[in-house]
Design a protein around this motif. Structure first.
Motif, PDB file in Angstrom:
ATOM      1  N   ASP A 174       0.964  -1.190   0.087  1.00 51.89           N
ATOM      2  CA  ASP A 174      -0.007   0.058   0.049  1.00 51.89           C
ATOM      3  C   ASP A 174       1.138   1.235   0.005  1.00 51.89           C
ATOM      4  OD1 ASP A 174       0.986   0.129   2.540  1.00 51.89           O
ATOM      5  OD2 ASP A 174      -0.952  -0.393   3.545  1.00 51.89           O
ATOM      6  N   ASN A 175       0.919   1.943  -1.291  1.00 54.76           N
ATOM      7  CA  ASN A 175       2.078   2.759  -1.164  1.00 54.76           C
ATOM      8  C   ASN A 175       1.313   4.211  -0.902  1.00 54.76           C
ATOM      9  OD1 ASN A 175       0.467   3.352  -3.324  1.00 54.76           O
ATOM     10  ND2 ASN A 175       2.208   3.648  -4.849  1.00 54.76           N
ATOM     11  N   THR A 176       0.552   4.189   0.252  1.00 58.07           N
ATOM     12  CA  THR A 176      -0.069   5.145   0.698  1.00 58.07           C
ATOM     13  C   THR A 176       0.802   6.417   1.624  1.00 58.07           C
ATOM     14  OG1 THR A 176      -0.747   4.362   2.416  1.00 58.07           O
ATOM     15  CG2 THR A 176      -2.370   4.613   0.313  1.00 58.07           C
ATOM     16  N   ARG A 177       1.997   5.878   2.008  1.00 58.31           N
ATOM     17  CA  ARG A 177       2.909   6.600   2.662  1.00 58.31           C
ATOM     18  C   ARG A 177       4.173   7.157   2.114  1.00 58.31           C
ATOM     19  NH1 ARG A 177       2.871   1.881   7.291  1.00 58.31           N
ATOM     20  NH2 ARG A 177       2.065   0.910   5.453  1.00 58.31           N
ATOM     21  N   GLY A 178       4.367   8.599   2.422  1.00 59.85           N
ATOM     22  CA  GLY A 178       5.517   8.993   1.934  1.00 59.85           C
ATOM     23  C   GLY A 178       6.595   8.763   2.920  1.00 59.85           C
ATOM     24  N   VAL A 179       8.043   9.070   2.492  1.00 61.50           N
ATOM     25  CA  VAL A 179       9.212   8.771   3.292  1.00 61.50           C
ATOM     26  C   VAL A 179       8.900   9.527   4.686  1.00 61.50           C
ATOM     27  CG1 VAL A 179      11.564   8.944   3.383  1.00 61.50           C
ATOM     28  CG2 VAL A 179      10.555   8.310   1.129  1.00 61.50           C
ATOM     29  N   GLU A 180       8.640  10.631   4.517  1.00 60.28           N
ATOM     30  CA  GLU A 180       8.468  11.614   5.586  1.00 60.28           C
ATOM     31  C   GLU A 180       7.592  10.674   6.922  1.00 60.28           C
ATOM     32  OE1 GLU A 180       7.751  15.561   5.100  1.00 60.28           O
ATOM     33  OE2 GLU A 180       9.476  15.722   3.689  1.00 60.28           O
ATOM     34  N   GLU A 181       6.667  10.448   6.352  1.00 62.26           N
ATOM     35  CA  GLU A 181       5.668   9.975   7.197  1.00 62.26           C
ATOM     36  C   GLU A 181       5.939   8.430   7.872  1.00 62.26           C
ATOM     37  OE1 GLU A 181       0.772   8.459   6.786  1.00 62.26           O
ATOM     38  OE2 GLU A 181       1.601   9.398   4.937  1.00 62.26           O
ATOM     39  N   LEU A 182       6.681   7.736   6.950  1.00 60.08           N
ATOM     40  CA  LEU A 182       7.530   6.676   7.467  1.00 60.08           C
ATOM     41  C   LEU A 182       8.531   6.799   8.368  1.00 60.08           C
ATOM     42  CD1 LEU A 182       7.689   4.696   3.872  1.00 60.08           C
ATOM     43  CD2 LEU A 182       6.433   4.068   5.745  1.00 60.08           C
ATOM     44  N   VAL A 183       9.356   8.079   8.345  1.00 58.73           N
ATOM     45  CA  VAL A 183      10.144   8.288   9.561  1.00 58.73           C
ATOM     46  C   VAL A 183       9.571   8.404  10.619  1.00 58.73           C
ATOM     47  CG1 VAL A 183      11.679  10.265  10.290  1.00 58.73           C
ATOM     48  CG2 VAL A 183      11.722   9.460   7.818  1.00 58.73           C
ATOM     49  N   GLU A 184       8.148   9.175  10.566  1.00 61.04           N
ATOM     50  CA  GLU A 184       7.566   9.184  11.999  1.00 61.04           C
ATOM     51  C   GLU A 184       6.966   7.868  12.345  1.00 61.04           C
ATOM     52  OE1 GLU A 184       4.418  12.063  11.818  1.00 61.04           O
ATOM     53  OE2 GLU A 184       5.682  13.643  10.879  1.00 61.04           O
ATOM     54  N   GLU A 185       6.421   7.150  11.483  1.00 63.22           N
ATOM     55  CA  GLU A 185       5.947   5.622  11.803  1.00 63.22           C
ATOM     56  C   GLU A 185       6.804   4.840  12.320  1.00 63.22           C
ATOM     57  OE1 GLU A 185       2.467   4.900   8.698  1.00 63.22           O
ATOM     58  OE2 GLU A 185       3.645   3.428   9.161  1.00 63.22           O
TER      59      GLU A 185
END
Ligand code: DC
Length: 228
Positions: free
Chosen positions: A168-179
């Protein structure tokens, strides 16, 4: 009793995106060992808990769930399949809600206790590479060789981004850093078997290495241990 190299137990721990599963899978293939993805087991249970609409903070209820659930891992060619009560859930467990739920349910000691017993049973004959968060510290404190894989946060987020494109490619790299930061905090900060490097584990920073270089380094260490 000392095991021969054919029967070694190799523990691979580290945070999300450190390259554990790629390295562990390839290493197992190179050594002719079985690869066991312990995170997939927590994900599989989380999937079932979500399906059943259970409260992820209710430890007793999750304990009952883990007791009555049959989780099996199978290898099919180069891939693994994970079955929950006979149903192939491999296509579901990489999704975001399952991932977050797995990090939550794995904080419960009662759930961990059953999982750890299952993981130990799978390794009775040795010849396995298992990756996770507590493999060298709790599941196999006597593992023949222990590795702790790590990488810089932005590298980990970029890797996750690539991996998730298939899911599910809904997450950008910045969001992934937070996750990733939140998941690290939960995995490392929990009371029960937190992620930490086992004292004798060999640390490999995979940030600037190709997968083949990581497994070369691991194999060298294993052969060194076997010869010593
Ligand atoms: O390795 P993974 O990202 O698929 O693991 C999913 C979650 O399962 C992770 O956030 C923490 C938990 N886990 C664990 O607590 N202990 C393990 N040995 C493996 C995974």
């Amino acid at each position: 009793m000392r095991r021969t190299m054919d029967g070694f137990i190799i523990a691979v721990d580290g945070p999300v995106g450190a390259g554990k599963s790629t390295a562990a899978r390839l290493l197992a293939k190179r050594l002719g060992y079985r690869y066991i993805d312990s995170g997939a087991m927590y994900r599989a249970l989380a999937w079932k808990a979500l399906q059943a609409g259970l409260d992820l903070d209710d430890e007793q209820c999750l304990r009952r769930l883990v007791d009555e659930t049959c989780i099996a891992l199978e290898s099919v060619g180069d891939r693994e399949r994970i079955l929950v009560d006979g149903e192939d859930v491999s296509g579901h467990i990489r999704k975001r809600e399952v991932e977050q739920a797995s990090s939550r349910i794995s904080t419960h000691p009662d759930v961990r206790c059953v999982m750890v017993a299952h993981q130990r049973r799978m390794a009775v004959h040795g010849g396995i590479v298992m990756d996770g968060r507590d493999i060298g510290t709790v599941v196999f404190p006597d593992a023949d060789v222990k590795f702790y894989l790590t990488a810089r946060l932005e590298v980990r987020a970029n890797r996750r981004h690539l991996e998730l494109q298939a899911v599910d490619n809904t997450r950008g790299v910045e969001e992934l850093v937070e996750e990733i930061t939140a998941r690290d905090a939960r995995d490392m900060g929990r009371h029960a078997s937190p992620l930490r490097k086992a004292d004798e584990a060999v640390t490999i920073d995979t940030s600037d290495l190709r997968a083949s270089e990581v497994i070369d380094a691991m194999e060298e260490e294993i052969r060194r241990k076997a010869a010593s």
